[in-house]
Design an enzyme around this catalytic site. Structure first.
Site, PDB file in Angstrom:
ATOM      1  N   ARG A 243       0.732  -1.187   0.075  1.00 43.58           N
ATOM      2  CA  ARG A 243       0.060   0.102  -0.156  1.00 43.58           C
ATOM      3  C   ARG A 243       0.821   1.206  -0.088  1.00 43.58           C
ATOM      4  O   ARG A 243       1.855   1.343   0.801  1.00 43.58           O
ATOM      5  CB  ARG A 243      -1.058   0.067   1.070  1.00 43.58           C
ATOM      6  CG  ARG A 243      -1.959  -0.840   1.105  1.00 43.58           C
ATOM      7  CD  ARG A 243      -3.006  -0.416   0.311  1.00 43.58           C
ATOM      8  NE  ARG A 243      -4.426  -1.201   0.100  1.00 43.58           N
ATOM      9  CZ  ARG A 243      -4.106  -2.488  -0.850  1.00 43.58           C
ATOM     10  NH1 ARG A 243      -3.151  -2.689  -1.658  1.00 43.58           N
ATOM     11  NH2 ARG A 243      -5.195  -3.149  -0.971  1.00 43.58           N
ATOM     12  N   GLU A 272      -1.180   8.192  -5.714  1.00 43.09           N
ATOM     13  CA  GLU A 272      -1.813   7.560  -6.979  1.00 43.09           C
ATOM     14  C   GLU A 272      -3.094   8.287  -7.289  1.00 43.09           C
ATOM     15  O   GLU A 272      -3.856   8.559  -6.314  1.00 43.09           O
ATOM     16  CB  GLU A 272      -2.231   5.921  -6.605  1.00 43.09           C
ATOM     17  CG  GLU A 272      -0.800   5.094  -6.349  1.00 43.09           C
ATOM     18  CD  GLU A 272      -1.190   3.597  -6.331  1.00 43.09           C
ATOM     19  OE1 GLU A 272      -2.112   3.218  -6.625  1.00 43.09           O
ATOM     20  OE2 GLU A 272      -0.269   2.950  -5.793  1.00 43.09           O
ATOM     21  N   HIS A 290       0.871  -0.146  -9.574  1.00 47.69           N
ATOM     22  CA  HIS A 290       0.008  -0.884  -8.885  1.00 47.69           C
ATOM     23  C   HIS A 290      -0.784  -2.029  -9.737  1.00 47.69           C
ATOM     24  O   HIS A 290      -1.810  -2.334  -9.854  1.00 47.69           O
ATOM     25  CB  HIS A 290      -1.284   0.084  -8.416  1.00 47.69           C
ATOM     26  CG  HIS A 290      -1.673  -0.264  -7.131  1.00 47.69           C
ATOM     27  ND1 HIS A 290      -2.171   0.529  -6.344  1.00 47.69           N
ATOM     28  CD2 HIS A 290      -1.865  -1.393  -6.645  1.00 47.69           C
ATOM     29  CE1 HIS A 290      -2.975  -0.263  -5.290  1.00 47.69           C
ATOM     30  NE2 HIS A 290      -2.673  -1.476  -5.683  1.00 47.69           N
TER      31      HIS A 290
END
Length: 316
Positions: A243, A272, A290
């Site tokens: 994360r 992000e 990701h």
């Protein structure tokens, strides 16, 4: 007839399973600001990481009975609030473990052989500075015999440890919930071997590892910051496929620049979908956008597991 909105998509296998069970499944993405109105026509919704299901939205869709998260982390869902409203919230924590673990090692293999930099420079300098580049990238290292520290020893952390053990690496692992047991290494032909593993302190992982891989949920503050980098071995490498926010990015950049960290592999970022340019352009950082769970096999498993969870819930 039960209607499900798969707002971030669902693998065709999962969609087919749901439709064969009598569900209507829509896969056209509804923009976040239009969800409250759209969800009045559905009984459930599945998401990945893009769609946010916060308290305000949950209050506007009292007809929603189930929220399904395709993947592990549920940071984009107010889980406890949804459950307090009688909404079932499910995810698929096991389906993507191997895909994420393999991406960790894609970053590790990239970093130890400088591929992140050579893949940038070879196309523009390979025909004019070939021997210079050969010399620049001639001091790679092997993973076998090195120690990987794994912070977060849930399903993905254990899968990462299993891959590491198969490569002949040593494993140091830390988790809030101590673990002592064994991991199974499976080989072609059906053979397997049990390797004993137990967790150690976070301090031991930070100070004793050649490589560190993060596998934790989002925390209130970074797990790895300037203080932790200062305690690491010189030349350590760090990989984050968990994360954004679990690494202090300015502290990481400083550690990369001063040589304390040899390289980093990053699949997740603080901001992000607009990561820091300084990270994106850094010659010591291996980058992916990701995609930890984004393999065909993982998406099939996620779709099938999510479909089974939805079917089981509505058929109770």
């Amino acid at each position: 007839m039960i209607k499900i909105l798969a707002n971030d998509g669902i693998d065709p296998i999962g969609k087919k399973m749901l439709e064969e069970a009598g569900f209507v499944v829509d896969t056209e993405t509804v923009p976040q600001d239009k969800l409250a109105e759209a969800l009045l026509n559905y009984d459930g919704i599945t998401v990945r990481s893009a769609t946010k299901l916060r308290k305000e939205l949950i209050d506007q869709v009292p007809n929603i009975k189930l929220i399904g998260r395709g993947g592990v982390g549920m940071d984009n869902i107010d889980v406890e609030y949804a459950r307090s409203k009688g909404i079932t919230v499910v995810n698929t924590p096991a389906a993507s473990s191997l895909s994420v673990a393999e991406l960790v090692f894609a970053h590790l293999f990239t970093g130890v052989r400088f591929l992140q930099d050579s893949n940038r420079k070879m196309p523009v300098e390979g025909n004019t500075r070939f021997n210079d580049l050969k010399k620049a990238y001639a001091k790679g290292i092997e993973l076998r015999g090195k120690t990987i520290g794994i912070i977060g020893f849930g399903r993905i952390g254990r899968e990462t440890a299993t891959v590491a053990l198969g490569l002949g690496m040593n494993v140091l692992a830390y988790d809030l919930f101590p673990f002592e047991g064994s991991l199974s290494l499976s080989f072609q032909g059906g053979a397997s071997v049990q390797i004993p593993v137990k967790t150690v302190s976070l301090e031991e992982v930070i100070t004793g590892s050649d490589f560190i891989s993060l596998h934790t949920p989002f925390a209130d503050k970074p797990i790895l910051g300037a203080e932790e980098f200062a305690k690491m071995k010189k030349g350590v490498a760090v990989v984050n496929c968990s994360r954004g926010g679990t690494i202090d990015e300015p502290a990481l950049i400083e550690a990369l620049n001063n040589g304390k960290v040899a390289f980093a592999g990053l699949d997740v970022f603080d901001n992000e979908p607009t990561p820091k340019a300084e990270l994106l352009q850094h010659p010591k950082v291996s980058l992916t956008p990701h995609i930890g769970a984004s393999t065909n096999e993982a998406q099939e498993r996620i779709g099938a597991e999510l479909a089974n969870l939805i079917i089981d819930h509505f058929n109770k």
